[in-house]
Each structure stands twice: as structure tokens, then as C-alpha cells.
Enzyme design. Structure first.
Site, mmCIF file in Angstrom:
data_model
loop_
_atom_site.group_PDB
_atom_site.id
_atom_site.type_symbol
_atom_site.label_atom_id
_atom_site.label_comp_id
_atom_site.label_asym_id
_atom_site.label_seq_id
_atom_site.Cartn_x
_atom_site.Cartn_y
_atom_site.Cartn_z
ATOM 1 C CB CYS A 86 -0.969 -0.059 1.176
ATOM 2 S SG CYS A 86 -2.348 1.082 0.989
ATOM 3 C CG HIS A 197 -3.323 -3.703 3.434
ATOM 4 N ND1 HIS A 197 -2.343 -3.024 4.112
ATOM 5 C CD2 HIS A 197 -4.015 -2.760 2.743
ATOM 6 C CE1 HIS A 197 -2.440 -1.730 3.853
ATOM 7 N NE2 HIS A 197 -3.436 -1.535 3.023
ATOM 8 C CD GLU A 199 -0.614 -5.516 6.034
ATOM 9 O OE1 GLU A 199 -0.404 -6.142 4.978
ATOM 10 O OE2 GLU A 199 -0.912 -4.318 6.055
#
Lengths: 224, 82
Positions: A86, A197, A199
Site C-alpha cells: 500500500c 494488504h 498482513e
């Protein structure tokens, strides 16, 4: 396996990346403040998401001038692996470690949702080599400026070289990115920038665990 | 010396902001706009008397930080002091 996470004023995904790397690598990653000028020998450096320096001027442009960036470039020239997620992707674009540009989403909205990504046939790289091309995975996005732009000459080059790691499923390009591009590799395959993302997709309370699969395979590849 | 730097998107880059402004103006009845470009203007005063040096410094600032040459063009205007 030694990993590190760069932290800028305004980074806000560093903790989530730390947890994800710790789960997959079984070791605590190093947090590296942007004012540092040296990076120890690491197998992987992650630049997390957020709003570095308030995203003033252009997203990632001020972070790209931070003292740590020279050390990041040295790590890259040694063939070290770098993952930008990002805002991390935007910073890698601004440091010119990755080609192209990221501009405001076509619909002018901050988009926060889960998207389907298709893994692409790429040059050899540690990030997606463990994933079969054409595989559909689900990861969340959360950004205002993820609209990937490159002129047609660069797009042809990226497609031809196999430098596109992920594309949004063609029916759900969320931000207007050229060729539905969601993730781009450097020419040598050692740097990946992606808007989604991973994560935020690692445990059972997330909608998908495809992010954990991504980190597991990445760390496996790096251990070689 | 005072300097104005105008930064605007390259022609081939579709600017979502510019499209939104154009559409909004059209909704207000200004529907004869053929092209609309939305950019940034940066003004600064540089402690330097030579116009040539000011031009050089401003160009360096654009190349190093202020402009992303993949998506943007720029124009430097130096204002001579009265």
C-alpha cells in the site's frame, strides 16, 4: 531468517506486518526507524502501509527522501528482497525502485474492501513463485491512491518481462488501475509493490487467510 | 527572488479530480468546457539574486521532489522584483 520493517511517521500497518512476519518466520522482525542510515544484513525488508508524512505532495514522496532510503537502495543493489504494501508500494514507486505511478482512485473514493486477485505468470521472484499462475486469492485493500498508471510502452514492457505479480479480477478492478494491475515486480524480481494488504488476512478472525499463505510461501522461498 | 512552479498532469494521464470538477461545472450549466486540467501551484521566495541560479535551483527541486515526471509536467516562472 532475518526480516525488518521500515517505520515512517504516519506508518500504521507496521504492527500488523510485524505480527504476520513473526507468525510465519517464528522470529521477531526488526523495526527500523526512517532516520536510521544503516540496515543490517536482512533477508527481507517490508515497507508497511499508512500515510507517511501525511501523504503530502504525493503519496510516499516525502518518505522517499528519508535518510533510511539510501540504505534501502544499498540492500536492493545487493539483491535483497523488499516488499512494499500500500503506502509502502507508493514509497517504492517514489524511490524509483519500482516503475510507474500510483494516482487517485478513478471514483475518487477511499476504498476499503476485500478483492479477488489473480496471480500472474512472472519472472522468478521470491514473492509469488510459490503460487500457481492463474490462482485466485482474496486480500483486503484500503487506499485512496492505488490507481496504477504506466504509459503503453511501459505496460507492454512489464507484461512482456513478467513483472506483474497480481491483477485484480477483471470484473472488479476497484480503482481504475491500467491492465487491472495490483502488484508490480522490479526487473530482477527482488522488489514487489502491492496495494492489497496480506498482513490483514492471516488469522481466523480475518475473512481470509490467504495473506498467511503469501507470507509462508515468501519466507519458504527466501530460505530456499 | 520569487518563483512560481506550476505542476500539472501529463496529457495522457486521466485525472479523476479534473473529470469530477469538469462534471460539476457542467452540472452548473458551464457545459462548453472542452478540456480542464487540475494541478498544483507552489510559490516560494529564494534567497538568491541570479535568475540563472534560481532557475537551476527550482529545476533541481522539481526533479528531486516536487514533480513525478511519469505523471506530471511543470513550468517554472521567475518573478522579477519591482
Amino acid at each position: 531468517m532475518r526480516t525488518g520493517i521500515l517505520v515512517f511517521p504516519g506508518s500504521n500497518c507496521d504492527r500488523d506486518v510485524l505480527v504476520a512476519l513473526q507468525i510465519s518466520s517464528k522470529k521477531k522482525p526488526l523495526r527500523i526507524w526512517h532516520k536510521e542510515t544503516e540496515i543490517p544484513n536482512l533477508d527481507l525488508i517490508v515497507i508497511p502501509g499508512g500515510f507517511s508524512f501525511g501523504d503530502y505532495l504525493r503519496c510516499g514522496s516525502i518518505a522517499a527522501q528519508s535518510p533510511i532510503i539510501n540504505a534501502l537502495k544499498d540492500h536492493s543493489s545487493r539483491g535483497g528482497a523488499i516488499l512494499g504494501i500500500c503506502n509502502g508500494f507508493q514509497i517504492l514507486i517514489e524511490t524509483k525502485l519500482l516503475p510507474g505511478a500510483l494516482i487517485t482512485n478513478l471514483n475518487l473514493k477511499f476504498i476499503c474492501k476485500e478483492v479477488s486477485l489473480i496471480t500472474q505468470k512472472t519472472i522468478k521472484n521470491p514473492f509469488t513463485s510459490g503460487l500457481k499462475p492463474g490462482l485466485k486469492i482474496k486480500l483486503p485493500i484500503a487506499h485512496n491512491d492505488g490507481n496504477y498508471f504506466a504509459n503503453s510502452e511501459l505496460l507492454n514492457k512489464l507484461e512482456g518481462n513478467g513483472q506483474i505479480a497480481f491483477k485484480y479480477h477483471q470484473s472488479e478492478n476497484p480503482n481504475g488501475s491500467k491492465n487491472n494491475i495490483a502488484g508490480v515486480l522490479s526487473e530482477n524480481g527482488r522488489v514487489l509493490g502491492m496495494m492489497p494488504h496480506p498482513e490483514r488476512s492471516i488469522t481466523t478472525f480475518h475473512d481470509s487467510k490467504d495473506g498467511k499463505m503469501f507470507f509462508d510461501l515468501l519466507l519458504d522461498q527466501l530460505l530456499g | 527572488m520569487n518563483v512560481i512552479i506550476n505542476i500539472f498532469p501529463k496529457k495522457e494521464v486521466l485525472s479523476p479530480e479534473a473529470e469530477a470538477v469538469k462534471k460539476s461545472l457542467s452540472n452548473l450549466g458551464f457545459d462548453n468546457i472542452e478540456k480542464l486540467s487540475l494541478g498544483k501551484q507552489i510559490t516560494m521566495t529564494i534567497n538568491e539574486k541570479s535568475e540563472k541560479n534560481v532557475q537551476k535551483l527550482a529545476s533541481q527541486m522539481c526533479e528531486k521532489l516536487l514533480v513525478n515526471s511519469i505523471i506530471e509536467d511543470y513550468k517554472i516562472t521567475i518573478l522579477r522584483e519591482n
